[in-house]
Design an enzyme around this catalytic site. Structure first.
Site, PDB file in Angstrom:
ATOM      1  N   HIS A 122     -57.445 -23.224 -46.238  1.00 53.74           N
ATOM      2  CA  HIS A 122     -58.150 -23.543 -44.990  1.00 53.74           C
ATOM      3  C   HIS A 122     -58.707 -24.960 -45.064  1.00 53.74           C
ATOM      4  CE1 HIS A 122     -58.890 -19.129 -44.109  1.00 53.74           C
ATOM      5  NE2 HIS A 122     -58.828 -19.061 -45.421  1.00 53.74           N
ATOM      6  N   TYR A 123     -58.947 -25.547 -43.896  1.00 58.06           N
ATOM      7  CA  TYR A 123     -59.905 -26.655 -43.877  1.00 58.06           C
ATOM      8  C   TYR A 123     -61.202 -26.137 -43.280  1.00 58.06           C
ATOM      9  CZ  TYR A 123     -58.528 -27.867 -38.931  1.00 58.06           C
ATOM     10  OH  TYR A 123     -58.255 -27.866 -37.587  1.00 58.06           O
ATOM     11  N   THR A 124     -62.303 -26.825 -43.642  1.00 55.86           N
ATOM     12  CA  THR A 124     -63.607 -26.367 -43.150  1.00 55.86           C
ATOM     13  C   THR A 124     -63.785 -26.681 -41.671  1.00 55.86           C
ATOM     14  OG1 THR A 124     -64.548 -28.441 -43.955  1.00 55.86           O
ATOM     15  CG2 THR A 124     -64.783 -26.490 -45.384  1.00 55.86           C
ATOM     16  N   ASP A 184     -55.494 -24.313 -39.036  1.00 58.11           N
ATOM     17  CA  ASP A 184     -55.819 -24.973 -40.301  1.00 58.11           C
ATOM     18  C   ASP A 184     -54.941 -24.460 -41.443  1.00 58.11           C
ATOM     19  OD1 ASP A 184     -57.483 -22.499 -39.998  1.00 58.11           O
ATOM     20  OD2 ASP A 184     -58.275 -23.054 -41.954  1.00 58.11           O
ATOM     21  N   GLU A 239     -61.495 -22.843 -49.114  1.00 61.36           N
ATOM     22  CA  GLU A 239     -61.903 -23.740 -48.026  1.00 61.36           C
ATOM     23  C   GLU A 239     -61.924 -25.171 -48.558  1.00 61.36           C
ATOM     24  OE1 GLU A 239     -62.560 -23.526 -44.853  1.00 61.36           O
ATOM     25  OE2 GLU A 239     -62.807 -21.377 -44.433  1.00 61.36           O
ATOM     26  N   HIS A 293     -53.862 -20.779 -43.279  1.00 61.60           N
ATOM     27  CA  HIS A 293     -54.528 -19.845 -42.359  1.00 61.60           C
ATOM     28  C   HIS A 293     -53.699 -19.718 -41.075  1.00 61.60           C
ATOM     29  CE1 HIS A 293     -58.649 -18.530 -40.497  1.00 61.60           C
ATOM     30  NE2 HIS A 293     -57.824 -17.524 -40.669  1.00 61.60           N
TER      31      HIS A 293
HETATM   32 ZN    ZN Z   1     -59.286 -21.107 -41.788  1.00 60.88          ZN
END
Ligand code: ZN
Length: 247
Positions: free
Chosen positions: A31-33, A147, A96, A137
């Site tokens: 994921h990215y935040t 993301d 993340e 994700h």
């Molecule tokens: Zn995510």
């Protein structure tokens, strides 16, 4: 204070947001935040009110924090699907990666990606996660999440030993299967996407869900053009990926 599951984590910053795993670990989800600052993202992931978390948090300088023990089910995937599994939170480890998201699609720093790779290699080795189960994700939450983004360096990550990658076939501006199409070629595409793991009904009708699955595939594996149309580059890249499994 629990001790980290990996030597790569600098510290344990416990999040209260986790539960019991109902499945064995099979996947690693990136994921990215998507927040302006790392501090804001970390605060969110560790506050009880947010009801979200991840196992790991990788800052832009490469610092890795563990938030949830790997043995526990963290809350990062939400409604999700991959290869007939609907509870991806139970079946995965979530990382993340600090990045502001699509509002500011700047490159991920090299040292951050090197940290993600070192952590990913360690997790995949310990948990026996195969390369094609290192997922975005966006792969598992089609139409809902984008993301870590088409600008995420999957090729570099694969070169560092994490994930399944093939060079995307060149975009040739060819005819494409697209919404409204139907018939055996559509069925074949839908089956290939489903076989790889995407949520894809094999109906023979290219509907909005099909376009969403193709766009999710493109975002990860053919990021030069994300339009939900299955052109020859998209289909060739999908075939090459499928052929490369277990190779
Ligand atoms: Zn995510």
């Amino acid at each position: 204070m629990p001790s980290p599951d990996t030597p790569h984590a600098a510290d344990f910053r416990p999040s209260p947001n986790h539960g019991e795993r109902l499945r064995p670990i099979s996947s690693l989800i990136l994921h990215y935040t998507g927040m302006p600052t790392a501090a804001a993202a970390l605060a969110l992931l560790t506050s009880a009110e947010s009801q979200v978390s991840s196992h790991y948090f990788v800052d832009e300088d490469g610092t890795i924090l563990q938030l949830v023990p790997e043995a526990r089910r963290a809350w990062h995937a939400g409604r999700s699907f991959w290869a007939d599994e609907e509870d991806m939170n139970s079946a995965s480890i979530g990382i993340e990666i600090v990045h502001p998201g699509h509002d500011d699609p700047r490159p991920f720093p090299d040292r951050q990606i090197e940290a993600v790779a070192a952590l990913g290699r360690d997790i995949c080795a310990r948990c026996a996660i195969v390369p094609q189960r290192v997922l975005a994700h966006s792969d598992i939450a089609i139409g809902r999440k984008v993301d870590p983004g088409e600008f995420f360096p999957w090729k570099t990550l694969a070169e560092l030993g994490v994930g399944h990658y093939v060079a995307p076939a060149p975009i040739a501006g060819s005819a494409a299967l697209e919404p409204g199409a139907s018939g055996e070629p559509v069925r074949e595409l839908q089956r290939a996407l489903a076989d790889y793991g995407y949520r894809s009904d094999v109906s023979g009708a290219y509907d909005a869900a099909s376009a969403g699955a193709v766009a999710a595939f493109q975002r990860h594996f053919r990021p030069g053009l994300i339009d939900g149309r299955a052109d020859s580059s998209t289909i060739a890249t999908l075939r090459a990926l499928a052929a490369g499994i277990g190779a």
